[in-house]
Design a protein around this motif. Structure first.
Motif, PDB file in Angstrom:
ATOM      1  N   GLN A 181      64.089  93.936  40.238  1.00 59.36           N
ATOM      2  CA  GLN A 181      63.861  93.131  41.445  1.00 59.36           C
ATOM      3  C   GLN A 181      63.663  91.660  41.105  1.00 59.36           C
ATOM      4  OE1 GLN A 181      60.607  94.939  43.581  1.00 59.36           O
ATOM      5  NE2 GLN A 181      61.893  96.557  44.423  1.00 59.36           N
ATOM      6  N   THR A 182      63.019  91.375  39.984  1.00 61.74           N
ATOM      7  CA  THR A 182      62.854  89.994  39.514  1.00 61.74           C
ATOM      8  C   THR A 182      63.356  89.921  38.081  1.00 61.74           C
ATOM      9  OG1 THR A 182      60.595  90.420  38.747  1.00 61.74           O
ATOM     10  CG2 THR A 182      60.875  89.567  40.998  1.00 61.74           C
ATOM     11  N   SER A 183      63.771  88.733  37.674  1.00 59.74           N
ATOM     12  CA  SER A 183      64.356  88.571  36.343  1.00 59.74           C
ATOM     13  C   SER A 183      63.304  88.791  35.259  1.00 59.74           C
ATOM     14  CB  SER A 183      64.948  87.166  36.193  1.00 59.74           C
ATOM     15  OG  SER A 183      65.999  86.973  37.101  1.00 59.74           O
ATOM     16  N   PRO A 184      63.561  89.708  34.331  1.00 62.78           N
ATOM     17  CA  PRO A 184      62.627  89.911  33.229  1.00 62.78           C
ATOM     18  C   PRO A 184      62.826  88.865  32.134  1.00 62.78           C
ATOM     19  CG  PRO A 184      64.452  91.427  33.037  1.00 62.78           C
ATOM     20  CD  PRO A 184      64.688  90.647  34.307  1.00 62.78           C
ATOM     21  N   LEU A 185      61.802  88.663  31.338  1.00 61.07           N
ATOM     22  CA  LEU A 185      61.915  87.861  30.127  1.00 61.07           C
ATOM     23  C   LEU A 185      62.247  88.830  28.995  1.00 61.07           C
ATOM     24  CD1 LEU A 185      61.565  85.298  28.391  1.00 61.07           C
ATOM     25  CD2 LEU A 185      59.110  85.832  28.272  1.00 61.07           C
ATOM     26  N   TRP A 186      63.408  88.643  28.366  1.00 66.88           N
ATOM     27  CA  TRP A 186      63.845  89.525  27.288  1.00 66.88           C
ATOM     28  C   TRP A 186      63.504  88.885  25.959  1.00 66.88           C
ATOM     29  CZ3 TRP A 186      69.438  90.005  25.107  1.00 66.88           C
ATOM     30  CH2 TRP A 186      69.481  91.046  24.175  1.00 66.88           C
ATOM     31  N   LEU A 187      62.770  89.618  25.114  1.00 64.82           N
ATOM     32  CA  LEU A 187      62.422  89.173  23.774  1.00 64.82           C
ATOM     33  C   LEU A 187      63.035  90.148  22.781  1.00 64.82           C
ATOM     34  CD1 LEU A 187      58.670  88.284  24.398  1.00 64.82           C
ATOM     35  CD2 LEU A 187      60.581  86.704  24.230  1.00 64.82           C
ATOM     36  N   HIS A 188      64.044  89.673  22.068  1.00 66.07           N
ATOM     37  CA  HIS A 188      64.779  90.519  21.125  1.00 66.07           C
ATOM     38  C   HIS A 188      64.427  90.102  19.712  1.00 66.07           C
ATOM     39  CE1 HIS A 188      67.948  93.029  19.530  1.00 66.07           C
ATOM     40  NE2 HIS A 188      68.479  91.995  18.899  1.00 66.07           N
ATOM     41  N   LEU A 189      63.884  91.030  18.939  1.00 64.85           N
ATOM     42  CA  LEU A 189      63.427  90.754  17.581  1.00 64.85           C
ATOM     43  C   LEU A 189      64.366  91.422  16.585  1.00 64.85           C
ATOM     44  CD1 LEU A 189      61.139  89.484  15.869  1.00 64.85           C
ATOM     45  CD2 LEU A 189      59.957  91.684  16.007  1.00 64.85           C
ATOM     46  N   ASP A 190      64.937  90.612  15.702  1.00 66.30           N
ATOM     47  CA  ASP A 190      65.914  91.142  14.745  1.00 66.30           C
ATOM     48  C   ASP A 190      65.744  90.449  13.405  1.00 66.30           C
ATOM     49  OD1 ASP A 190      68.105  92.060  13.340  1.00 66.30           O
ATOM     50  OD2 ASP A 190      69.551  90.842  14.430  1.00 66.30           O
ATOM     51  N   ALA A 191      65.229  91.178  12.420  1.00 71.26           N
ATOM     52  CA  ALA A 191      65.122  90.694  11.042  1.00 71.26           C
ATOM     53  C   ALA A 191      64.445  89.320  10.963  1.00 71.26           C
ATOM     54  CB  ALA A 191      66.504  90.635  10.408  1.00 71.26           C
ATOM     55  N   GLY A 192      63.326  89.179  11.657  1.00 74.71           N
ATOM     56  CA  GLY A 192      62.580  87.934  11.584  1.00 74.71           C
ATOM     57  C   GLY A 192      63.082  86.829  12.496  1.00 74.71           C
ATOM     58  N   LYS A 193      64.080  87.120  13.319  1.00 79.12           N
ATOM     59  CA  LYS A 193      64.575  86.137  14.286  1.00 79.12           C
ATOM     60  C   LYS A 193      64.255  86.622  15.689  1.00 79.12           C
ATOM     61  CE  LYS A 193      68.728  83.628  15.718  1.00 79.12           C
ATOM     62  NZ  LYS A 193      70.176  83.425  15.500  1.00 79.12           N
ATOM     63  N   LEU A 194      63.599  85.780  16.453  1.00 73.91           N
ATOM     64  CA  LEU A 194      63.199  86.129  17.813  1.00 73.91           C
ATOM     65  C   LEU A 194      64.031  85.336  18.811  1.00 73.91           C
ATOM     66  CD1 LEU A 194      61.249  87.589  19.760  1.00 73.91           C
ATOM     67  CD2 LEU A 194      59.704  85.642  19.515  1.00 73.91           C
ATOM     68  N   THR A 195      64.684  86.029  19.721  1.00 76.87           N
ATOM     69  CA  THR A 195      65.463  85.398  20.782  1.00 76.87           C
ATOM     70  C   THR A 195      64.820  85.718  22.119  1.00 76.87           C
ATOM     71  OG1 THR A 195      67.521  85.607  19.526  1.00 76.87           O
ATOM     72  CG2 THR A 195      67.727  85.241  21.893  1.00 76.87           C
ATOM     73  N   ALA A 196      64.568  84.683  22.919  1.00 78.99           N
ATOM     74  CA  ALA A 196      63.973  84.841  24.249  1.00 78.99           C
ATOM     75  C   ALA A 196      64.981  84.402  25.294  1.00 78.99           C
ATOM     76  CB  ALA A 196      62.694  84.019  24.367  1.00 78.99           C
ATOM     77  N   MET A 197      65.130  85.202  26.360  1.00 73.35           N
ATOM     78  CA  MET A 197      66.062  84.873  27.443  1.00 73.35           C
ATOM     79  C   MET A 197      65.469  85.278  28.780  1.00 73.35           C
ATOM     80  SD  MET A 197      69.943  85.797  26.237  1.00 73.35           S
ATOM     81  CE  MET A 197      70.586  85.224  24.687  1.00 73.35           C
ATOM     82  N   ARG A 198      65.781  84.466  29.790  1.00 74.36           N
ATOM     83  CA  ARG A 198      65.430  84.834  31.154  1.00 74.36           C
ATOM     84  C   ARG A 198      66.330  84.120  32.144  1.00 74.36           C
ATOM     85  NH1 ARG A 198      60.521  83.823  35.387  1.00 74.36           N
ATOM     86  NH2 ARG A 198      60.720  85.822  36.438  1.00 74.36           N
ATOM     87  N   ALA A 199      66.881  84.867  33.095  1.00 74.49           N
ATOM     88  CA  ALA A 199      67.682  84.273  34.162  1.00 74.49           C
ATOM     89  C   ALA A 199      66.753  83.532  35.114  1.00 74.49           C
ATOM     90  CB  ALA A 199      68.455  85.357  34.906  1.00 74.49           C
ATOM     91  N   HIS A 235      53.752  84.784  19.121  1.00 74.54           N
ATOM     92  CA  HIS A 235      55.073  84.345  19.568  1.00 74.54           C
ATOM     93  C   HIS A 235      55.375  84.855  20.975  1.00 74.54           C
ATOM     94  CE1 HIS A 235      56.645  82.253  16.094  1.00 74.54           C
ATOM     95  NE2 HIS A 235      56.194  83.208  15.299  1.00 74.54           N
ATOM     96  N   LEU A 236      55.010  86.087  21.273  1.00 75.89           N
ATOM     97  CA  LEU A 236      55.231  86.640  22.610  1.00 75.89           C
ATOM     98  C   LEU A 236      54.473  85.816  23.648  1.00 75.89           C
ATOM     99  CD1 LEU A 236      55.203  90.379  23.611  1.00 75.89           C
ATOM    100  CD2 LEU A 236      53.881  88.732  24.919  1.00 75.89           C
ATOM    101  N   ASP A 237      53.185  85.554  23.370  1.00 74.45           N
ATOM    102  CA  ASP A 237      52.372  84.769  24.315  1.00 74.45           C
ATOM    103  C   ASP A 237      52.958  83.383  24.526  1.00 74.45           C
ATOM    104  OD1 ASP A 237      50.661  86.928  24.418  1.00 74.45           O
ATOM    105  OD2 ASP A 237      49.173  86.067  23.054  1.00 74.45           O
ATOM    106  N   HIS A 238      53.435  82.759  23.433  1.00 71.13           N
ATOM    107  CA  HIS A 238      53.986  81.413  23.541  1.00 71.13           C
ATOM    108  C   HIS A 238      55.251  81.407  24.401  1.00 71.13           C
ATOM    109  CE1 HIS A 238      55.242  77.370  22.427  1.00 71.13           C
ATOM    110  NE2 HIS A 238      56.419  77.858  22.101  1.00 71.13           N
ATOM    111  N   ALA A 239      56.152  82.373  24.173  1.00 75.75           N
ATOM    112  CA  ALA A 239      57.384  82.436  24.959  1.00 75.75           C
ATOM    113  C   ALA A 239      57.080  82.653  26.429  1.00 75.75           C
ATOM    114  CB  ALA A 239      58.279  83.551  24.433  1.00 75.75           C
ATOM    115  N   TYR A 240      56.142  83.546  26.720  1.00 78.65           N
ATOM    116  CA  TYR A 240      55.753  83.838  28.101  1.00 78.65           C
ATOM    117  C   TYR A 240      55.207  82.583  28.783  1.00 78.65           C
ATOM    118  CZ  TYR A 240      53.250  86.149  31.951  1.00 78.65           C
ATOM    119  OH  TYR A 240      52.785  86.534  33.183  1.00 78.65           O
ATOM    120  N   GLN A 241      54.270  81.919  28.111  1.00 81.97           N
ATOM    121  CA  GLN A 241      53.628  80.740  28.710  1.00 81.97           C
ATOM    122  C   GLN A 241      54.620  79.594  28.875  1.00 81.97           C
ATOM    123  OE1 GLN A 241      50.416  80.123  25.972  1.00 81.97           O
ATOM    124  NE2 GLN A 241      49.378  82.032  26.565  1.00 81.97           N
TER     125      GLN A 241
END
Length: 304
Positions: A181-199, A235-241
């Motif tokens: 219903q609302t755009s989620p914040l996607w946090l993808h963690l891969d081998a020490g690299k974190l990618t954050a995305m949100r529409a 890192h999660l808290d920082h991306a969210y904020q």
């Protein structure tokens, strides 16, 4: 209409590369194979690509092997990204010429040594007759051996892109599949690299990619698992904020994919949901490393 041929997405890495094959299903595409390639010298590339082709295409129907669409993705730190102003023209060949000239001047180098792609953007402030172009370039010496080896085994590359764009395709596909219903914040963690995305509500896309540095383990300090959880939580808290503060749009759901510890907590009232990007495409155990390759294959499947 869904294409009738298989699609291959190849995410190139310095030490390890991943390839995904998608084949048409009645309503969408399904992962039919995943192949890992280890780095080798240029003399063995053709043999490596033949193994890739035989491994992935042997699993699909004969008619889907006839003209597979191939999309190659390079790591984001191997490309040059520039926003340039150049003549506002509509003809694709003229666009390539004016953008190439502007790129060569901006980089002070001959563009004959580069592969480049671009999109024309709508700049708010620009001179009449000028347009803004977003350009992504890669040195030919980085890609020529791979492209030549693929050609040698009868695979024609239709698109060369960045792996970050592959992850964007995965995010769009997940939105289409789960229809939140609302755009989620996607946090993808891969081998020490974190990618954050949100529409975003204005049609844009927030995205950020960073390296997650884990603390060194010292005698008498917290154990490695606890230290890792603490760093990832920060890192999660920082991306969210950051997303909420910059775009003033509440986040109700966090999608977490990759190797996250189970004790990760969500800020505020957001819901934490662990997802597997390959699950909507029949690959529930697909490794996080292969997500970019999946997105590149989806890019080829959509023809975008």
């Amino acid at each position: 209409m869904i294409p009738s041929s298989a699609v291959l997405g190849i995410a190139l890495g310095q030490t390890e590369s991943h390839a995904i094959a998608l084949c048409p299903s009645p309503s969408s595409f399904k992962v039919s194979g995943h192949h890992i390639l280890t780095a080798g010298d240029e003399n063995t590339l053709t043999t490596t690509m033949k193994t890739l082709k035989d491994t992935l295409l042997s699993r699909v129907s004969w008619y889907q092997r006839l003209s597979p669409n191939v999309v190659v993705g390079v790591e984001d730190d191997t490309v040059i990204s520039k926003t340039l102003m150049a003549a506002d023209v509509d003809d694709p060949l003229e666009q390539e010429a004016v953008v190439g000239q502007a790129l060569g001047m901006a980089l002070n180098m001959e563009i004959s040594g580069l592969f480049f792609d671009f999109t024309k953007q709508h700049a708010l402030n620009h001179q009449p007759g000028q347009a803004q172009y977003q350009v992504v370039a890669c040195r030919q010496q980085t890609l020529t051996p791979i492209l030549s080896a693929l050609k040698d085994v009868g695979l024609k590359v239709s698109v060369v892109d960045t792996q970050q764009h592959g992850l964007q395709e995965v995010y769009d596909a997940l939105i289409g599949h789960y229809q939140p219903q609302t755009s989620p914040l996607w946090l993808h963690l891969d081998a020490g690299k974190l990618t954050a995305m949100r529409a975003l509500s204005d049609g844009g896309l927030y995205q950020q990619s960073l390296t997650v540095a884990m603390p060194l383990r010292r005698a008498g300090s917290e154990d490695e698992a606890t230290a890792s959880s603490r760093v990832l939580q920060q890192h999660l808290d920082h991306a969210y904020q950051r997303v909420e503060s910059e775009h003033a749009v509440p986040i109700s759901t966090l999608w977490l994919s990759g190797h996250w510890p189970s004790d990760i907590l969500c800020p505020s009232s957001a819901q934490r949901v662990f997802i597997q990007p390959g699950e909507p495409f029949g690959a529930p155990s697909l490794s996080p490393h292969a997500s970019s390759a999946l997105g590149l294959a989806l890019r080829g499947a959509s023809g975008s």
